[in-house]
Motif scaffolding. Structure first.
Motif, PDB file in Angstrom:
ATOM      1  N   VAL A   1      27.831  38.896 -76.438  1.00  0.00           N
ATOM      2  CA  VAL A   1      27.953  38.660 -78.044  1.00  0.00           C
ATOM      3  C   VAL A   1      28.209  39.880 -78.659  1.00  0.00           C
ATOM      4  O   VAL A   1      27.229  40.713 -79.197  1.00  0.00           O
ATOM      5  N   PRO A   2      29.305  40.488 -79.124  1.00  0.00           N
ATOM      6  CA  PRO A   2      29.412  41.808 -79.932  1.00  0.00           C
ATOM      7  C   PRO A   2      29.062  41.446 -81.404  1.00  0.00           C
ATOM      8  O   PRO A   2      29.231  40.187 -81.785  1.00  0.00           O
ATOM      9  N   TYR A   3      28.112  42.177 -81.847  1.00  0.00           N
ATOM     10  CA  TYR A   3      27.586  42.126 -83.289  1.00  0.00           C
ATOM     11  C   TYR A   3      28.571  41.826 -84.374  1.00  0.00           C
ATOM     12  O   TYR A   3      28.318  40.685 -84.998  1.00  0.00           O
ATOM     13  N   GLN A   4      29.585  42.274 -84.274  1.00  0.00           N
ATOM     14  CA  GLN A   4      30.667  42.084 -85.283  1.00  0.00           C
ATOM     15  C   GLN A   4      31.338  40.575 -85.244  1.00  0.00           C
ATOM     16  O   GLN A   4      32.055  40.013 -86.265  1.00  0.00           O
ATOM     17  N   ARG A   5      31.012  39.806 -83.939  1.00  0.00           N
ATOM     18  CA  ARG A   5      31.546  38.533 -83.844  1.00  0.00           C
ATOM     19  C   ARG A   5      30.649  37.268 -84.312  1.00  0.00           C
ATOM     20  O   ARG A   5      30.929  36.251 -84.434  1.00  0.00           O
ATOM     21  N   ILE A   6      29.448  37.753 -84.677  1.00  0.00           N
ATOM     22  CA  ILE A   6      28.294  36.998 -85.118  1.00  0.00           C
ATOM     23  C   ILE A   6      28.706  36.029 -86.408  1.00  0.00           C
ATOM     24  O   ILE A   6      28.682  36.617 -87.569  1.00  0.00           O
ATOM     25  N   GLN A   7      28.583  34.825 -86.284  1.00  0.00           N
ATOM     26  CA  GLN A   7      28.907  34.091 -87.686  1.00  0.00           C
ATOM     27  C   GLN A   7      27.661  33.654 -88.311  1.00  0.00           C
ATOM     28  O   GLN A   7      27.665  33.646 -89.367  1.00  0.00           O
ATOM     29  N   SER A   8      26.705  33.039 -87.462  1.00  0.00           N
ATOM     30  CA  SER A   8      25.441  32.643 -88.146  1.00  0.00           C
ATOM     31  C   SER A   8      24.425  32.599 -86.968  1.00  0.00           C
ATOM     32  O   SER A   8      24.667  32.143 -85.808  1.00  0.00           O
ATOM     33  N   VAL A   9      23.131  32.764 -87.608  1.00  0.00           N
ATOM     34  CA  VAL A   9      21.963  32.686 -86.602  1.00  0.00           C
ATOM     35  C   VAL A   9      21.234  31.539 -87.222  1.00  0.00           C
ATOM     36  O   VAL A   9      20.707  31.543 -88.209  1.00  0.00           O
ATOM     37  N   ASN A  10      21.013  30.500 -86.354  1.00  0.00           N
ATOM     38  CA  ASN A  10      20.229  29.278 -86.887  1.00  0.00           C
ATOM     39  C   ASN A  10      19.245  28.982 -85.960  1.00  0.00           C
ATOM     40  O   ASN A  10      19.013  29.321 -84.810  1.00  0.00           O
ATOM     41  N   GLN A  11      18.074  28.219 -86.730  1.00  0.00           N
ATOM     42  CA  GLN A  11      17.116  27.767 -85.827  1.00  0.00           C
ATOM     43  C   GLN A  11      16.673  26.358 -86.126  1.00  0.00           C
ATOM     44  O   GLN A  11      17.343  25.820 -87.127  1.00  0.00           O
ATOM     45  N   LYS A  12      15.939  25.675 -84.976  1.00  0.00           N
ATOM     46  CA  LYS A  12      15.424  24.314 -85.160  1.00  0.00           C
ATOM     47  C   LYS A  12      14.354  24.141 -84.413  1.00  0.00           C
ATOM     48  O   LYS A  12      13.966  25.098 -83.501  1.00  0.00           O
ATOM     49  N   ALA A  13      13.306  23.183 -84.736  1.00  0.00           N
ATOM     50  CA  ALA A  13      12.341  23.180 -84.100  1.00  0.00           C
ATOM     51  C   ALA A  13      11.669  21.686 -84.305  1.00  0.00           C
ATOM     52  O   ALA A  13      11.629  21.252 -85.377  1.00  0.00           O
ATOM     53  N   THR A  14      11.580  21.042 -83.237  1.00  0.00           N
ATOM     54  CA  THR A  14      10.829  19.739 -83.095  1.00  0.00           C
ATOM     55  C   THR A  14       9.472  19.681 -83.645  1.00  0.00           C
ATOM     56  O   THR A  14       8.781  21.119 -83.850  1.00  0.00           O
ATOM     57  N   LEU A  15       8.827  18.720 -83.833  1.00  0.00           N
ATOM     58  CA  LEU A  15       7.478  18.694 -84.397  1.00  0.00           C
ATOM     59  C   LEU A  15       6.524  19.471 -83.187  1.00  0.00           C
ATOM     60  O   LEU A  15       5.807  20.069 -83.566  1.00  0.00           O
ATOM     61  N   VAL A  16       6.654  19.100 -82.227  1.00  0.00           N
ATOM     62  CA  VAL A  16       5.967  19.757 -81.090  1.00  0.00           C
ATOM     63  C   VAL A  16       6.277  21.244 -80.988  1.00  0.00           C
ATOM     64  O   VAL A  16       5.171  22.143 -80.873  1.00  0.00           O
ATOM     65  N   GLN A  17       7.490  21.527 -81.061  1.00  0.00           N
ATOM     66  CA  GLN A  17       7.796  22.945 -81.135  1.00  0.00           C
ATOM     67  C   GLN A  17       7.028  23.682 -82.460  1.00  0.00           C
ATOM     68  O   GLN A  17       6.691  24.874 -82.405  1.00  0.00           O
ATOM     69  N   ARG A  18       7.048  23.112 -83.507  1.00  0.00           N
ATOM     70  CA  ARG A  18       6.393  23.666 -84.712  1.00  0.00           C
ATOM     71  C   ARG A  18       4.940  23.619 -84.550  1.00  0.00           C
ATOM     72  O   ARG A  18       4.399  24.774 -84.882  1.00  0.00           O
ATOM     73  N   LEU A  19       4.341  22.915 -83.826  1.00  0.00           N
ATOM     74  CA  LEU A  19       2.888  22.949 -83.691  1.00  0.00           C
ATOM     75  C   LEU A  19       2.563  23.899 -82.705  1.00  0.00           C
ATOM     76  O   LEU A  19       1.452  24.881 -82.821  1.00  0.00           O
ATOM     77  N   ALA A  20       3.545  24.414 -81.833  1.00  0.00           N
ATOM     78  CA  ALA A  20       3.299  25.298 -80.696  1.00  0.00           C
ATOM     79  C   ALA A  20       3.670  26.793 -81.471  1.00  0.00           C
ATOM     80  O   ALA A  20       3.215  27.705 -80.810  1.00  0.00           O
ATOM     81  N   GLY A  21       4.418  26.820 -82.500  1.00  0.00           N
ATOM     82  CA  GLY A  21       4.825  28.197 -82.958  1.00  0.00           C
ATOM     83  C   GLY A  21       6.072  28.641 -82.499  1.00  0.00           C
ATOM     84  O   GLY A  21       6.319  29.962 -82.531  1.00  0.00           O
TER      85      GLY A  21
END
Length: 658
Positions: free
Chosen positions: A176-196
């Motif tokens: 992934v060349p840096y100049q081609r990056i469009q967006s950086v997104n995150q998502k976390a389910t409830l279990v993932q949020r509890l785990a950090g």
């Protein structure tokens, strides 16, 4: 040391093979922070203080580039919860499947009249043990596969590109060349949020054939650090400068935000639990990472949150269904009064007629009640989904996060924003509100999932789901000031467009018209096949003809709505453009206005058919890169003169005046 032993350009002593460089990057929390030179550069003099996460001009900093650079990228692995959380997820799915399988088997046995006796105990015990052992074996194999996959899953941050490695037998490396990056997104389910931990998606600009890069189970602090560094490296490459790593404790590194005078950030009752979950950061979340200064931020009020839930599609369907049920019931009552005597004279008693009417009311009531329950749950779900909503401008990035249970974070660079979309559904238009979103270049998800379906949605990045129209200029000025010069004076469609819209929406595309055609054909066929002299067919003809009359009333109602929609489209549609921007609006019961920069137009064209040429109108089309594979925005039936003037404006080197 002689002069020949020093570096010929920088004058610095060379680093012996295998020895550590004189200055090491900041790596431990308690270690004294150092400023790290850009990869491949030696400082020839003491380095001046630089902004954190900023970019260093090599010439201004006095850096000299050596002949060779042997720095190897560091391998970054995902969090170890990738192993056990993934295994627990598979175990949960298997337990649910096993439970429903056993439950259905027991219900089937009871239905067949079978019973459980004392002699069946050992058999049931053996079956239960076998099921448990099978689950343990499957979960163990899953954990083994997850462990092997974990050892081969890592990423590297190189000087020019991001690399993701994965695969046990079939190795995969994503560049992934840096100049081609469009967006950086995150998502976390409830279990993932509890785990950090969370899942990071890196979208790149590549059209519909491009895939989003998915990094699963990253620690929250690592995800924040990665997001900041990717955007910083991209900006450095685009500006022709050298990236410098962010260093904790430097002046100017404290994040902050500013609100417009007289407009404090809105909040709602769900913000507090969302902030608590964010502050706790989970078991392995780590300390928060400074990701830059926030210049503008806002949230959602309690009123906006509730209205967002009330205005969902389920509520609209409920209103339509209730209206249809009311019309059907009213028509039934009119028919019962008007032709009741005729039915009795033809041998159909009052009980049959009353049963038909009561059935209509009963079915309508049951369906409305079901939709009402679904609507209540959808309201609760929408509120939870937008709980903790925040939109902010951080440096050159736009960030949106929301979700009380499943947290979602979207971050996009302003240079990747293609358009600003103001969308008003029927309910929002009645209340004077709108949905505000940004059109951006999207990438398809790696696999078929919920995210894949959502990525195909044309709504873009929603920066406010339910906001008053008079607040839109304020939000755009704070969040995307680059779109401050959007034109306001719109050119309406041509006068013949009203007549053509009524024909197009009321007849060619009209649901009421074509429903009436289908009902008439069915009624004619039934009356032609069934003989009215047959006593057994009298009831059938009565129900068919009565139902046809009710449907004709519905057809008239739909036709009237189609005509009203055509008039509203004519009055609310138009386009505008100035030196830098263009705007296209399409009205009706719902209304959508899309504003986009002239430089974002990939190409534009006009199109006409014989009927349009006879009316001296044309359709204008503007293509942008928003969405997956691009989006074409069009407006039907503008005057030929306006279409020609617009073509002269959109072509390279064309007219720059309005």
């Amino acid at each position: 040391m002689t002069e020949e032993q020093r570096h010929p350009e920088s004058g610095m002593p060379p680093v012996p093979p295998g020895a550590a460089p004189a200055q090491q990057p900041y790596s431990q929390p308690n270690q004294q922070p150092y400023q790290q030179p850009a990869p491949g550069y030696y400082p020839s003099q003491p380095m001046p203080a630089q902004p954190v996460g900023g970019y260093v001009d090599p010439a201004a900093a006095g850096w000299q580039q050596p002949v060779q650079n042997s720095t190897e990228p560091v391998k970054h692995r995902v969090h170890h919860s990738y192993i056990w959380l993934g295994s627990l997820q598979v175990a949960g799915m298997l337990i649910v499947i096993a439970f429903f399988s056993v439950f259905s088997s027991v219900i089937g046995a009871i239905a067949d009249g079978e019973s459980i006796g004392r002699g069946d105990g050992p058999v049931l015990l053996i079956v239960g043990i076998a099921v448990i052992v099978g689950l343990i074996v499957i979960v163990g194999l899953t954990a083994l596969i997850q462990t092997l996959s974990y050892k081969h899953l890592y990423y590297e941050i190189g000087p020019d590109e991001f690399n993701l490695y994965s695969g046990i037998f079939n190795k995969k490396r994503v560049h992934v060349p840096y100049q081609r990056i469009q967006s950086v997104n995150q998502k976390a389910t409830l279990v993932q949020r509890l785990a950090g931990v969370c899942t990071v998606n890196i979208d790149t600009a590549g059209g519909s054939a491009n895939k989003a890069v998915v990094i699963p189970y990253l620690q929250n602090s690592e995800a924040e650090r990665l997001r900041t560094e990717l955007f910083a490296r991209k900006q450095a490459i685009l500006s022709g400068q050298v990236y410098q790593d962010a260093i904790p404790g430097q002046p100017g590194s404290q994040a902050g935000y500013a609100y417009p005078a007289g407009h404090p950030a809105a909040g709602n009752v769900l913000d507090m639990p969302a902030e608590i979950l964010t502050d706790v950061r989970g078991v392995f979340g780590g300390a928060a990472v400074d990701t830059g200064r926030v210049s503008y931020e806002y949230g959602m009020s309690n009123k906006e949150l509730v209205l967002t839930g009330l205005s969902n599609n389920t509520g609209f369907a409920l209103i339509i269904l209730a209206a249809i049920g009311s019309v059907a019931g009213l028509a039934e009552q009119i028919l019962s009064t008007a032709i009741g005597r005729m039915l009795v004279d033809n041998g159909i008693d009052f009980v049959t007629r009353s049963f038909a009417g009561n059935t209509i009311w009963a079915i309508t009531g049951i369906v409305v009640a079901v939709f009402l329950v679904v609507w209540v749950f959808s309201i609760i779900g929408a509120c939870i989904s937008y709980g903790g909503f925040k939109a902010r401008r951080r440096d050159s990035r736009i960030e949106v996060e929301h979700g009380l249970l499943q947290h979602r974070f979207h971050g996009v660079d302003i240079d990747r924003v293609q358009s600003v979309i103001v969308k008003q559904s029927f309910i929002r238009r009645l209340l004077g509100y709108c949905e505000l979103s940004l059109g951006k270049i999207d990438a398809a998800a790696e696999n078929s999932s919920e995210d894949q379906q959502k990525s195909l949605a044309p709504q873009g990045l929603v920066i406010h789901p339910f906001v008053k129209m008079d607040r839109v200029p304020e939000i755009l000025a704070g969040l995307v000031p680059e779109f401050a010069d959007v034109p306001t004076e719109s050119r309406p469609v041509a006068k013949p467009a009203l007549r053509r819209a009524i024909i197009r929406r009321g007849i060619l595309q009209g649901s009421g018209f074509w429903l009436a055609v289908v009902v008439a054909m069915g009624q004619i066929v039934v009356n032609a096949v069934v003989s009215p002299t047959n006593p057994d067919a009298v009831s059938l003809l009565f129900f068919v003809n009565t139902g046809a009359i009710v449907l004709y009333v519905l057809c008239v109602l739909l036709l009237v709505l189609d005509v009203i929609g055509a008039v509203l489209w004519y009055r609310g549609s138009g386009f505008a453009y100035n030196r830098r921007f263009m705007q296209i609006s399409n009205g009706g019961f719902s209304r959508e206005s899309v504003s986009f920069p002239r430089k974002k137009i990939q190409y534009g064209f006009t199109k006409t058919n014989p009927f349009q040429r006879n009316a001296r109108v044309a359709t204008i089309n503007a293509r942008t890169a928003a969405g997956i594979g691009g989006t074409t925005l069009r407006l039907i039936d503008v005057t030929e003169q306006d279409a020609e003037t617009w073509l002269d404006w959109v072509k390279p080197g064309g007219s720059m005046v309005q």
